[in-house]
Design a protein around this motif. Structure first.
Motif, short mmCIF file in Angstrom:
data_model
loop_
_atom_site.label_atom_id
_atom_site.label_comp_id
_atom_site.label_asym_id
_atom_site.label_seq_id
_atom_site.Cartn_x
_atom_site.Cartn_y
_atom_site.Cartn_z
N LYS A 100 3.10 -52.78 22.46
CA LYS A 100 2.46 -51.80 23.34
C LYS A 100 2.51 -50.42 22.69
O LYS A 100 3.55 -49.99 22.18
N GLY A 101 1.38 -49.72 22.68
CA GLY A 101 1.27 -48.41 22.07
C GLY A 101 0.89 -48.44 20.60
O GLY A 101 0.69 -47.38 20.00
N SER A 102 0.73 -49.64 20.04
CA SER A 102 0.41 -49.76 18.62
C SER A 102 -1.09 -49.84 18.39
O SER A 102 -1.88 -50.04 19.31
N VAL A 103 -1.47 -49.66 17.12
CA VAL A 103 -2.86 -49.82 16.68
C VAL A 103 -2.86 -50.81 15.51
O VAL A 103 -2.07 -50.67 14.57
N GLU A 104 -3.75 -51.80 15.57
CA GLU A 104 -3.85 -52.80 14.52
C GLU A 104 -5.24 -52.77 13.89
O GLU A 104 -6.23 -52.43 14.56
N ARG A 105 -5.29 -53.15 12.63
CA ARG A 105 -6.58 -53.31 11.95
C ARG A 105 -6.91 -54.80 11.91
O ARG A 105 -6.13 -55.60 11.41
N TRP A 106 -8.08 -55.14 12.46
CA TRP A 106 -8.53 -56.53 12.49
C TRP A 106 -9.73 -56.70 11.57
O TRP A 106 -10.69 -55.92 11.64
N TYR A 107 -9.69 -57.73 10.73
CA TYR A 107 -10.82 -58.10 9.88
C TYR A 107 -11.49 -59.32 10.50
O TYR A 107 -10.86 -60.37 10.66
N LEU A 108 -12.77 -59.18 10.86
CA LEU A 108 -13.50 -60.26 11.52
C LEU A 108 -14.61 -60.79 10.64
O LEU A 108 -15.39 -60.00 10.08
N THR A 109 -14.72 -62.11 10.54
CA THR A 109 -15.86 -62.76 9.88
C THR A 109 -16.25 -63.99 10.71
O THR A 109 -15.43 -64.55 11.44
N THR A 110 -17.49 -64.41 10.58
CA THR A 110 -17.99 -65.56 11.32
C THR A 110 -19.04 -66.30 10.51
O THR A 110 -19.78 -65.67 9.73
N GLU A 138 -2.56 -50.66 24.86
CA GLU A 138 -1.91 -49.67 25.73
C GLU A 138 -1.32 -50.28 26.99
O GLU A 138 -0.66 -49.58 27.76
N HIS A 139 -1.55 -51.59 27.22
CA HIS A 139 -1.13 -52.20 28.48
C HIS A 139 -0.47 -53.55 28.22
O HIS A 139 -0.84 -54.28 27.31
N SER A 140 0.49 -53.87 29.06
CA SER A 140 1.33 -55.04 28.84
C SER A 140 0.69 -56.31 29.39
O SER A 140 -0.10 -56.28 30.32
N ALA A 141 1.09 -57.42 28.77
CA ALA A 141 0.70 -58.75 29.23
C ALA A 141 1.80 -59.72 28.82
O ALA A 141 2.22 -59.73 27.66
N THR A 142 2.28 -60.50 29.76
CA THR A 142 3.36 -61.44 29.49
C THR A 142 2.83 -62.74 28.92
O THR A 142 1.62 -63.00 28.95
N ASP A 143 3.73 -63.58 28.43
CA ASP A 143 3.33 -64.91 27.96
C ASP A 143 2.79 -65.76 29.11
O ASP A 143 1.94 -66.63 28.90
N ALA A 144 3.27 -65.51 30.31
CA ALA A 144 2.80 -66.28 31.47
C ALA A 144 1.42 -65.83 31.93
O ALA A 144 0.63 -66.64 32.44
N LEU A 145 1.12 -64.52 31.74
CA LEU A 145 -0.18 -63.97 32.12
C LEU A 145 -0.74 -63.18 30.93
O LEU A 145 -0.75 -61.95 30.92
#
Length: 468
Positions: free
Chosen positions: A379-389, A438-445
Motif C-alpha cells: 500500500k502506497g507503492s508504485v510499480e512499473r508493469w510491462y504488458l504484452t498480448t 493506495e487502498h487495501s485488499a485482503t487475501d479473502a477479499l
C-alpha cells in the motif's frame, strides 16, 4: 457514380429484401434518448439499489424480460461528492448469486466489494462507502465470478459520478440530462420475439444492434453550446471507435479516473469494454450531428449489414444530436480542473511483466484460480508493469490506478497523461504502466486484474492481487 454490374445486382437484391429489415432500420425518425434516473447522494443519505427483473422493448411492440435496478432496465446514475460517505444497500431480487463492482471508485474491498463478496437471491449487503478521490466517471456493474457477462448483458450496469470542489468550479457543462449526458453503450443480439440472445459458450460476443441507455441509435435534443458526454462501454467484447459523422473534432477531457491538463482535440476516440471517457462536442453552430462508431455509412450500407453474416453493427449511429435554439455570440471556452504534473513524479518500487494470451485464457501462462493470489502489492507503492498480448484486447484492474508511461518504448507527452484503470492493448504492442496502490485488499477479499472482455474474463483470463 456509375455502378458496376455486380454492384447493381447487389443493390437490386438488397432493395428486394428491404421489406425484411426491421422497422427501426427503415424508420425516418429515431426514438428519443432515455436518460437514466439520477440519485443525488447527500452526506450520509442512504441509497438503495434493488437488482431485480424488469421489462423493456428492443423491438416495437415486443416486451422482453430483462434485468435492472429499482424496477428500471439498466441502473440509475449515482452522483456523490468527494469527502462524503454513502450508506449503500444492495438487494438481490434476482434468481442468481451476484457480486457488484464500482469500477473507478478507489476504496478498500471492504467498501466496494470483491468477486468473493457474493450475496444470494433474496439477500442484501449494506456497505458504508467513504468517497475520497478526485472527480471521475466510474461505473457499477455485475462482477460475479464466472458469470459477470450474462448479468451485465441482461442489464446490471450504470454510471457512478464523483464530483469534487475543483470539478464543480471548472467551466464545464454540468446540467445532468441536458448538456451533461450519460451514455451506456451496449451491442445486442435479439431473436424474432425481441428477446436478448447470448451464447455463453462462445469465446466473445459481438451483437448486430447498437443500443445506448437501452434505446437503439436514438436522438437527443440539446441546447446549443458545449455538450459533455460521459460514456461507458458496457458491451461484453466490442470495442468502439467514436467519431462525429460530419468530421468535426471531439475534445477528450477525461478518462474514467482523471482529467487531462487540457482538452485533447481528436477525430476519433477508441473505447475498450469497461472503459469510460468524457468528451466535449461543440454544438453552438450547425445542424443535426451524430456520434458514430467507425466510418460514416449510407442507407444501402445499413441495409447491406442487415443481411451480412458478420460482426459489424447494422446501424453504427450511437446517438443523433439535434441542437435547439440560436447560436450564442458569447460562446465561451471551457476550463478543466487544475492539473498538477507533480502527481506523475513517481518513485518505482517494483517491476512486473504480464504476458496475455486472451483466447487461451492465460496471463503469464496461468488461468484464473479463485484460491490463488497472484501477487501482493505494498500500500502506497508504485510499480512499473510491462504488458504484452498476442491478441488485441482491453485490460483493467480494480482498486488502483495507472498512467501509460510508454507505448512501444515511446514516452507519453505530459498533455496525454491522466490516471486510468482501463487501457486497450494492440496485438504485439508493448505498454508500460506506472501503477499506484493506495487502498487495501485482503487475501479473502482481493482485487482483480485482467482482460475487460467479460466473456473471456469469465472463462479465466484474469487474476487476483492483495494490497497490504
Amino acid at each position: 457514380m456509375k455502378l458496376s454490374r455486380r454492384q447493381f445486382l447487389s443493390r437490386a437484391a438488397l432493395a428486394s429484401g428491404i421489406s425484411l429489415a426491421p422497422n427501426t432500420l427503415l424508420a425516418k425518425t429515431r426514438k428519443p434518448l432515455t436518460i437514466p434516473p439520477l440519485i443525488d447522494v447527500g452526506r450520509g443519505r442512504p441509497v438503495r439499489l434493488d437488482f431485480r427483473a424488469a421489462q423493456t422493448q428492443f423491438d416495437q411492440g415486443k416486451l422482453a424480460d430483462v434485468w435492472g435496478v429499482n424496477g428500471h432496465y439498466l441502473a440509475p446514475t449515482v452522483r456523490v461528492k468527494s469527502g462524503d460517505f454513502v450508506k449503500l444497500t444492495y438487494t438481490n431480487s434476482l434468481p442468481q448469486k451476484m457480486s457488484v463492482n464500482i469500477q473507478g471508485l478507489l476504496a478498500p474491498t471492504e467498501m466496494i466489494g470483491s468477486i468473493h463478496r457474493q450475496f444470494d437471491p433474496n439477500s442484501s449487503w449494506s456497505p458504508i462507502l467513504s468517497v475520497n478521490q478526485p472527480a471521475c466517471t466510474a461505473w457499477y456493474c455485475a462482477d460475479t465470478m464466472l458469470n459477470s457477462a450474462y448479468q451485465v448483458y441482461r442489464g446490471i450496469a450504470g454510471l457512478w459520478l464523483i464530483e469534487d470542489s475543483e470539478s464543480r468550479k471548472a467551466q464545464l457543462p454540468n446540467k445532468y440530462g441536458v448538456n451533461d449526458i450519460p451514455l451506456i453503450i451496449q451491442d445486442q443480439l435479439t431473436n424474432s420475439s425481441g428477446v436478448q440472445v447470448l451464447d455463453n459458450q462462445a469465446p466473445q460476443f459481438l451483437g448486430k444492434r447498437l443500443f445506448v441507455n437501452g434505446q437503439e441509435s436514438p436522438y437527443f435534443e440539446v441546447p446549443r453550446g458545449w455538450v459533455r458526454l460521459r460514456i461507458v462501454n458496457a458491451s461484453l467484447s466490442r470495442r468502439y471507435d467514436l467519431r462525429l459523422d460530419n468530421d468535426k473534432p471531439l475534445y477528450v477531457i477525461a478518462t474514467g479516473i482523471g482529467y487531462f491538463a487540457e482538452p485533447i482535440e481528436s477525430q476519433s476516440v477508441s473505447l475498450a469494454p469497461s472503459e469510460r471517457v468524457e468528451l466535449l462536442i461543440d454544438l453552438n453552430e450547425g445542424d443535426t450531428i451524430s456520434l458514430i462508431s467507425g466510418q460514416k455509412r449510407g442507407f444501402f450500407d445499413k441495409i447491406e449489414q442487415f443481411f451480412e453474416n458478420n460482426d459489424e453493427l447494422i446501424d453504427n449511429v450511437i446517438v443523433e444530436f439535434r441542437p435547439q435554439g440560436l447560436p450564442s455570440a458569447l460562446h465561451s471556452n471551457v476550463t478543466l480542473p487544475p492539473f498538477n504534473k507533480d502527481d506523475f513524479n513517481l518513485k518505482i518500487s517494483k517491476e512486473r511483466k504480464f504476458t496475455l494470451r486472451p483466447f487461451d485464457r492465460l496471463i503469464n501462462q496461468q488461468r484464473f484460480d479463485p484460491k490463488r493470489i497472484d501477487f501482493t502489492a505494498q500500500k502506497g507503492s508504485v510499480e512499473r508493469w510491462y504488458l504484452t498480448t498476442n491478441e488485441s484486447i482491453g485490460f483493467s484492474l480494480q482498486g488502483a490506478k495507472f498512467i501509460i508511461e510508454t507505448e512501444n518504448r515511446q514516452k507519453r507527452p505530459i498533455q496525454q497523461l491522466a490516471w486510468r484503470d482501463t487501457v486497450w492493448l494492440e496485438k504485439d504492442q508493448e505498454l508500460t504502466l506506472l501503477v499506484r496502490f493506495e487502498h487495501s485488499a485482503t487475501d479473502a477479499l482481493p482485487f482483480t486484474f485482467g482482460v475487460t472482455d467479460l466473456m473471456l474474463k469469465d472463462k479465466g483470463c484474469m487474476g487476483q492481487f492483495s494490497v497490504s
